[in-house]
Design an enzyme around this catalytic site. Sequence first.
Site, PDB file in Angstrom:
ATOM      1  N   ASP A 261       0.859  -1.181   0.000  1.00  0.00           N
ATOM      2  CA  ASP A 261       0.000   0.000   0.000  1.00  0.00           C
ATOM      3  C   ASP A 261       0.902   1.240   0.000  1.00  0.00           C
ATOM      4  O   ASP A 261       2.125   1.144   0.160  1.00  0.00           O
ATOM      5  CB  ASP A 261      -0.975  -0.007   1.180  1.00  0.00           C
ATOM      6  CG  ASP A 261      -2.224   0.820   0.863  1.00  0.00           C
ATOM      7  OD1 ASP A 261      -2.169   1.652  -0.063  1.00  0.00           O
ATOM      8  OD2 ASP A 261      -3.254   0.640   1.533  1.00  0.00           O
TER       9      ASP A 261
HETATM   10  C1  NOJ Z   1      -4.186   3.745   0.105  1.00  0.00           C
HETATM   11  C2  NOJ Z   1      -5.340   2.810   0.254  1.00  0.00           C
HETATM   12  O1  NOJ Z   1      -5.263   2.129   1.483  1.00  0.00           O
HETATM   13  C3  NOJ Z   1      -5.461   1.787  -0.858  1.00  0.00           C
HETATM   14  O2  NOJ Z   1      -6.691   1.134  -0.712  1.00  0.00           O
HETATM   15  C4  NOJ Z   1      -5.326   2.438  -2.206  1.00  0.00           C
HETATM   16  O3  NOJ Z   1      -5.483   1.485  -3.219  1.00  0.00           O
HETATM   17  C5  NOJ Z   1      -3.973   3.104  -2.286  1.00  0.00           C
HETATM   18  N1  NOJ Z   1      -3.859   4.114  -1.247  1.00  0.00           N
HETATM   19  C6  NOJ Z   1      -3.703   3.742  -3.640  1.00  0.00           C
HETATM   20  O4  NOJ Z   1      -4.479   4.858  -3.803  1.00  0.00           O
END
Ligand code: NOJ
Length: 756
Positions: A261
């Site tokens: 993430d």
């Molecule tokens: C943070 C989020 O937790 C995740 O779900 C998302 O896909 C990513 N950022 C990318 O934007």
Amino acid sequence: MEAVPAPVAALMARMTLREKIGQLMLYPAGEGPATGAGRPTALGEQVAAGAVGSIFGTKSFETVERFQRLALSTRLSIPLLFAEDVIHGHRTLFPLPIGLASTWDMDLVEACSAAAAAEAAAEGIHQAYAPMIDLCRDARWGRVAESPGEDPWLASRYAEAVVRGFQGEDPAAPGRLSACLKHFVGYGAAVGGRDYDAAEIALHTLHDDFLAPFAAGVAAGAQGIMAGFHALNGMPMHAHRALIEGWLRGEVGFEGVVVSDYTAIAELSPHGLGNQRARAVQALLAGVDLDMTDGDYAAVLPALAERGLEDPECGLSAPAEAIRAAIDAACARVLTVKHRLGLFEDPFKGARPGVQAALLPETRALARRAAAACAVLLENDGTLPLAPEQAGKVALIGPLGDDRTNMIGTWAVAGVPEAAISLREGLAAAGYDVACAEGCRLDQPDWIIDRLNFVPGTATLPTDDEATLAARAMALAEGADTAIFVLGEAKEHTGECASRLSITVPAAQVALFSTMAPTLRRAGKRVILLVLAGRPLALGDLPSMADATLYAWFAGTEMGSGIAELIAGRAEPAARLAMSLPAHPGQVPIHHGAAETGRPWPGKWQKFTTNYIDLDDAQHPARGRYPFGYGLSWTRFDVSPPRLDSDQLAGEAEAVARVTVTNAGDRPGTAVVQAYVHDPVARIQRPAQRLVGYRRLFLAPGTVGEAAFRLTRADLSYSLPQPDGSVSRVWDPGSFEIRTGLNARDTRSATLYWSA
Ligand code: NOJ
């Protein structure tokens, strides 16, 4: 693991270490919102240097094309993989995932996902960061909006439906995307409902509940998985080798890529796992293939791959060969997914400039159908449905009555708010004579409004004071025949980093409604309550002050038109709650399967039994006010108790439970018949019940249908923790209760005995 495809192996034989590490690097395109601290990167230069494997967050095909051409001009011409947060639609937004799951219509979920894939793929996107399949039982957590709710079985079916919708038969086909299941695993159990916080989950619950949707999504063919930001039982997920390499790849056989993430590898340091070198190696050895945003892999792996890393402070001993082998394995997985997606043959996967694929009429029609299909009818004294010609003058009251921006919901990074249909617009287009008044502020104090406006335009501060707003709303409603109150949250009350302490309708709105609704009803007006929310809210007495209450979530681009069709009776309410609505905000976490205590609730408050001293007797302390699976129809169904084909079974048999359903009302409707299993005696405490299936029966008035549920011993088995820390799947002979009904609470049961 499946052998590395020959073309990938041949390519890897020509790659330098730095080029292999480059394939592990994933950076934001720098367009649109970021979900962490922005990191400026000279992305084009890095792509041209072969130091980037994937990019996420592009907002146009032109950007994709520019980066892809740069990548193709490098020494090895390895195409980039483009990803995006296609969570509940792309340009056209569908209902929030919690709303989509509440349709209990997986064909519809699949169709919406396929439509979203088509829109995104036309812009050059190859991978969607969805479905989010974190089980959620604590509605304080803002990300429940993105989730399929509280139940592992329903979440598993949702995971399969989204994967099918995105990937189709072949994710390489034009218009298809790779799915990316997230957030692995247990993120939804964040303590206190606080985003990013730790989760503590018992081993058997982890396997039977939280991992189950991931197993289903992998079995459906998902090509990606994203790790969660949180620590699970003390181990940050980006370093969780036992669950990523062990369970996911070892036991379940996942062959796609594991994505980090946003900056989450760097976040291993504040988690307490060491410095940049240590965290990069731990993530890599845990099996995290793609480094999103933080650049750690590129910064430290080239040197560590030559000399290894000894870091006794975090218990790390990684020889250079192990690091090189892990880089090879990760690079092979990334290239294999690119190969499976057909990017080596067509790096644009059929996308071409100038193709108009966004917001097509057929996609909008699907979004309209989904918007109507996700709204849960909580209460109705017969006021609904209400055709335009019966409604008379309609006063639409509430701060979001004529709002477009919020309708599309959180996680609409490519959404087009201007294309959305507000509730007023939808009602007017359906033929209602409707006028709007804000009535009150959306929330108070102003600093909450400021926070909601982190995404600009979410909430406006009215220029008039509360008294003026309320008086104007009252005057409008007094001159009308029907008052529709639009109460609840703004879209940014939920989503990432949007935990709430008080999961209620904001106080200013409650005050307005509690003053106006009784007066209007006394004056003979119809009062309809439409709740907009991204999470289950404790509604308190609000529904009892209305003639009908619809829980409409945020339903997407076509929210206004879909809800208008529903109110008019041109669509039927067949949605059922995918997450229980609590009786009180202090009650969460709750879920329908929560195990009984040794001192179960006896049906009312009683000292020394499980309860809350300040919860009224009508409410079960551990169940919702409106239970999981609940929702009314325009009609009424009579449901028989389950009949078992045989109540004595042995060995590898199949249990069959049949339920007769009669449409006892005067309108057609869909009964969503649900089957649960309760195992009263086992080796460990079992959940109160588990959902094991549901059937949708569309019945004309007066007609009768049958729902049949077939269960095997697998449906009755569970995960038993072993002394060595592993878990075994076991099954205990004995009696089982099969419960069936129209929601998780109001069931009837039959008992069967299943011998070994
Ligand atoms: C943070 C989020 O937790 C995740 O779900 C998302 O896909 C990513 N950022 C990318 O934007």
